[in-house]
Design a protein around this motif. Sequence first.
Motif, PDB file in Angstrom:
ATOM      1  N   PRO A  92      83.680  43.678  33.772  1.00  0.00           N
ATOM      2  CA  PRO A  92      83.616  42.315  33.235  1.00  0.00           C
ATOM      3  C   PRO A  92      82.403  42.030  32.374  1.00  0.00           C
ATOM      4  CG  PRO A  92      83.083  42.332  35.574  1.00  0.00           C
ATOM      5  CD  PRO A  92      83.600  43.695  35.242  1.00  0.00           C
ATOM      6  N   VAL A  93      81.323  42.800  32.534  1.00  0.00           N
ATOM      7  CA  VAL A  93      80.132  42.561  31.710  1.00  0.00           C
ATOM      8  C   VAL A  93      79.823  43.757  30.820  1.00  0.00           C
ATOM      9  CG1 VAL A  93      79.103  40.821  33.200  1.00  0.00           C
ATOM     10  CG2 VAL A  93      78.638  43.221  33.650  1.00  0.00           C
ATOM     11  N   GLN A  94      80.851  44.586  30.585  1.00  0.00           N
ATOM     12  CA  GLN A  94      80.749  45.697  29.630  1.00  0.00           C
ATOM     13  C   GLN A  94      79.523  46.576  29.899  1.00  0.00           C
ATOM     14  OE1 GLN A  94      83.371  46.057  26.649  1.00  0.00           O
ATOM     15  NE2 GLN A  94      83.979  45.520  28.735  1.00  0.00           N
ATOM     16  N   THR A  95      79.476  47.105  31.102  1.00  0.00           N
ATOM     17  CA  THR A  95      78.400  48.007  31.487  1.00  0.00           C
ATOM     18  C   THR A  95      78.629  49.380  30.866  1.00  0.00           C
ATOM     19  OG1 THR A  95      78.152  46.842  33.585  1.00  0.00           O
ATOM     20  CG2 THR A  95      77.207  49.054  33.444  1.00  0.00           C
ATOM     21  N   PRO A 100      79.124  54.565  36.801  1.00  0.00           N
ATOM     22  CA  PRO A 100      80.552  54.259  36.652  1.00  0.00           C
ATOM     23  C   PRO A 100      80.859  52.878  37.224  1.00  0.00           C
ATOM     24  CG  PRO A 100      80.236  55.734  38.514  1.00  0.00           C
ATOM     25  CD  PRO A 100      78.872  55.539  37.886  1.00  0.00           C
ATOM     26  N   GLY A 101      80.698  51.865  36.394  1.00  0.00           N
ATOM     27  CA  GLY A 101      80.687  50.493  36.884  1.00  0.00           C
ATOM     28  C   GLY A 101      82.023  49.917  37.274  1.00  0.00           C
ATOM     29  N   GLU A 102      83.102  50.423  36.680  1.00  0.00           N
ATOM     30  CA  GLU A 102      84.433  49.851  36.942  1.00  0.00           C
ATOM     31  C   GLU A 102      85.445  50.721  36.202  1.00  0.00           C
ATOM     32  OE1 GLU A 102      86.062  48.010  39.275  1.00  0.00           O
ATOM     33  OE2 GLU A 102      84.541  46.464  38.928  1.00  0.00           O
ATOM     34  N   GLU A 103      86.724  50.348  36.284  1.00  0.00           N
ATOM     35  CA  GLU A 103      87.787  50.963  35.482  1.00  0.00           C
ATOM     36  C   GLU A 103      87.805  52.492  35.606  1.00  0.00           C
ATOM     37  OE1 GLU A 103      88.657  48.831  31.614  1.00  0.00           O
ATOM     38  OE2 GLU A 103      86.537  48.298  31.877  1.00  0.00           O
ATOM     39  N   SER A 104      87.947  52.964  36.828  1.00  0.00           N
ATOM     40  CA  SER A 104      87.927  54.411  37.045  1.00  0.00           C
ATOM     41  C   SER A 104      89.028  55.135  36.278  1.00  0.00           C
ATOM     42  CB  SER A 104      88.048  54.723  38.539  1.00  0.00           C
ATOM     43  OG  SER A 104      89.254  54.208  39.078  1.00  0.00           O
ATOM     44  N   ALA A 105      90.151  54.473  36.027  1.00  0.00           N
ATOM     45  CA  ALA A 105      91.243  55.119  35.285  1.00  0.00           C
ATOM     46  C   ALA A 105      90.798  55.522  33.883  1.00  0.00           C
ATOM     47  CB  ALA A 105      92.448  54.191  35.209  1.00  0.00           C
ATOM     48  N   PHE A 152      76.180  45.485  41.240  1.00  0.00           N
ATOM     49  CA  PHE A 152      77.634  45.636  41.323  1.00  0.00           C
ATOM     50  C   PHE A 152      78.272  46.142  40.040  1.00  0.00           C
ATOM     51  CE2 PHE A 152      77.241  41.427  39.460  1.00  0.00           C
ATOM     52  CZ  PHE A 152      78.313  41.345  38.586  1.00  0.00           C
ATOM     53  N   ASP A 153      77.738  45.738  38.896  1.00  0.00           N
ATOM     54  CA  ASP A 153      78.392  46.108  37.640  1.00  0.00           C
ATOM     55  C   ASP A 153      78.144  47.560  37.250  1.00  0.00           C
ATOM     56  OD1 ASP A 153      75.719  45.027  37.335  1.00  0.00           O
ATOM     57  OD2 ASP A 153      75.981  45.140  35.160  1.00  0.00           O
ATOM     58  N   HIS A 154      77.345  48.274  38.044  1.00  0.00           N
ATOM     59  CA  HIS A 154      77.076  49.694  37.778  1.00  0.00           C
ATOM     60  C   HIS A 154      77.716  50.609  38.817  1.00  0.00           C
ATOM     61  CE1 HIS A 154      73.837  49.201  34.629  1.00  0.00           C
ATOM     62  NE2 HIS A 154      73.981  47.970  35.086  1.00  0.00           N
ATOM     63  N   GLY A 167      74.860  47.218  25.820  1.00  0.00           N
ATOM     64  CA  GLY A 167      74.482  47.136  24.417  1.00  0.00           C
ATOM     65  C   GLY A 167      74.199  48.477  23.780  1.00  0.00           C
ATOM     66  N   LEU A 168      73.512  48.414  22.636  1.00  0.00           N
ATOM     67  CA  LEU A 168      73.304  49.573  21.786  1.00  0.00           C
ATOM     68  C   LEU A 168      72.036  50.338  22.151  1.00  0.00           C
ATOM     69  CD1 LEU A 168      74.182  47.869  18.378  1.00  0.00           C
ATOM     70  CD2 LEU A 168      75.673  49.333  19.768  1.00  0.00           C
ATOM     71  N   GLU A 169      72.023  51.609  21.780  1.00  0.00           N
ATOM     72  CA  GLU A 169      70.851  52.436  22.025  1.00  0.00           C
ATOM     73  C   GLU A 169      69.669  51.993  21.162  1.00  0.00           C
ATOM     74  OE1 GLU A 169      73.075  54.516  18.696  1.00  0.00           O
ATOM     75  OE2 GLU A 169      73.621  53.515  20.580  1.00  0.00           O
ATOM     76  N   THR A 170      68.491  52.454  21.545  1.00  0.00           N
ATOM     77  CA  THR A 170      67.280  52.113  20.808  1.00  0.00           C
ATOM     78  C   THR A 170      66.303  53.267  20.928  1.00  0.00           C
ATOM     79  OG1 THR A 170      65.614  50.395  20.480  1.00  0.00           O
ATOM     80  CG2 THR A 170      66.213  50.888  22.759  1.00  0.00           C
ATOM     81  N   THR A 171      65.047  53.056  20.516  1.00  0.00           N
ATOM     82  CA  THR A 171      63.982  54.047  20.654  1.00  0.00           C
ATOM     83  C   THR A 171      62.698  53.332  21.066  1.00  0.00           C
ATOM     84  OG1 THR A 171      63.205  53.846  18.371  1.00  0.00           O
ATOM     85  CG2 THR A 171      64.965  55.458  18.790  1.00  0.00           C
ATOM     86  N   PRO A 172      61.733  54.047  21.636  1.00  0.00           N
ATOM     87  CA  PRO A 172      60.453  53.412  21.935  1.00  0.00           C
ATOM     88  C   PRO A 172      59.804  52.805  20.693  1.00  0.00           C
ATOM     89  CG  PRO A 172      60.632  55.473  23.131  1.00  0.00           C
ATOM     90  CD  PRO A 172      61.810  55.412  22.202  1.00  0.00           C
TER      91      PRO A 172
END
Length: 212
Positions: free
Chosen positions: A11-14, A31-36, A59-61, A194-199
């Motif tokens: 639900p929160v796009q983990t 693996p937060g959800e949607e095991s299929a 929970f979302d993770h 969200g999106l990846e980043t760098t230091p």
Amino acid sequence: MLKIDQLELGPVQTNCYIISDDRKECLIFDPGEESARIHALLKKKNLKPIAILLTHAHFDHIGAVDDIRERYSIPVYLHHLEKEWLSRPNLNGSGKYPALPDYRIKDADILLTDEENLQIGSFEIAILHTPGHSPGSVSFSFGNEGFAIVGDTLFRGSIGRTDLIDGSEKKLLESIHDSLLTLPEHMILYPGHGLETTPEQEMNSNPFLTGF
């Protein structure tokens, strides 16, 4: 060179990350959800999971942990400070939201200490204890590969929330400063949302890190 697949789940796009090697063995992170959907990707790419690693136990993770663990008979790694969180909705956060079911996941198989190096199959991983979002939050650094899985500690242009159980803004900022911003500046940081980043990018543009 390792390969990285990413799924946005629940639900929160983990972000769930699946890291695989040339032998098609893989690690599954958060693996937060949607095991299929996870099963489908593994089947499509002919990957063999050998472990589940959790950046933390909110929970979302964790929603698909038991299904993945039981289907592939693989161990789950979690920091020892969140040993009880998987099975307790009041700690993993699911009890905070009436619209959610109570998440009760079986205990982790292997508990991580604050800082250690792991060898799982061909994978070499440095464990960085990065508390603040939660007490047992960890980041998984693949230094030789130039990337790290950082969970909800640091996001592109933002930081993890600290208003949940045992959260601490002070500890979070210390974790980011001491453990993540000290990584090579061009290292890719893969967050829990969200999106990846760098230091380098976060030191230059993240408004929450001004003054570091």
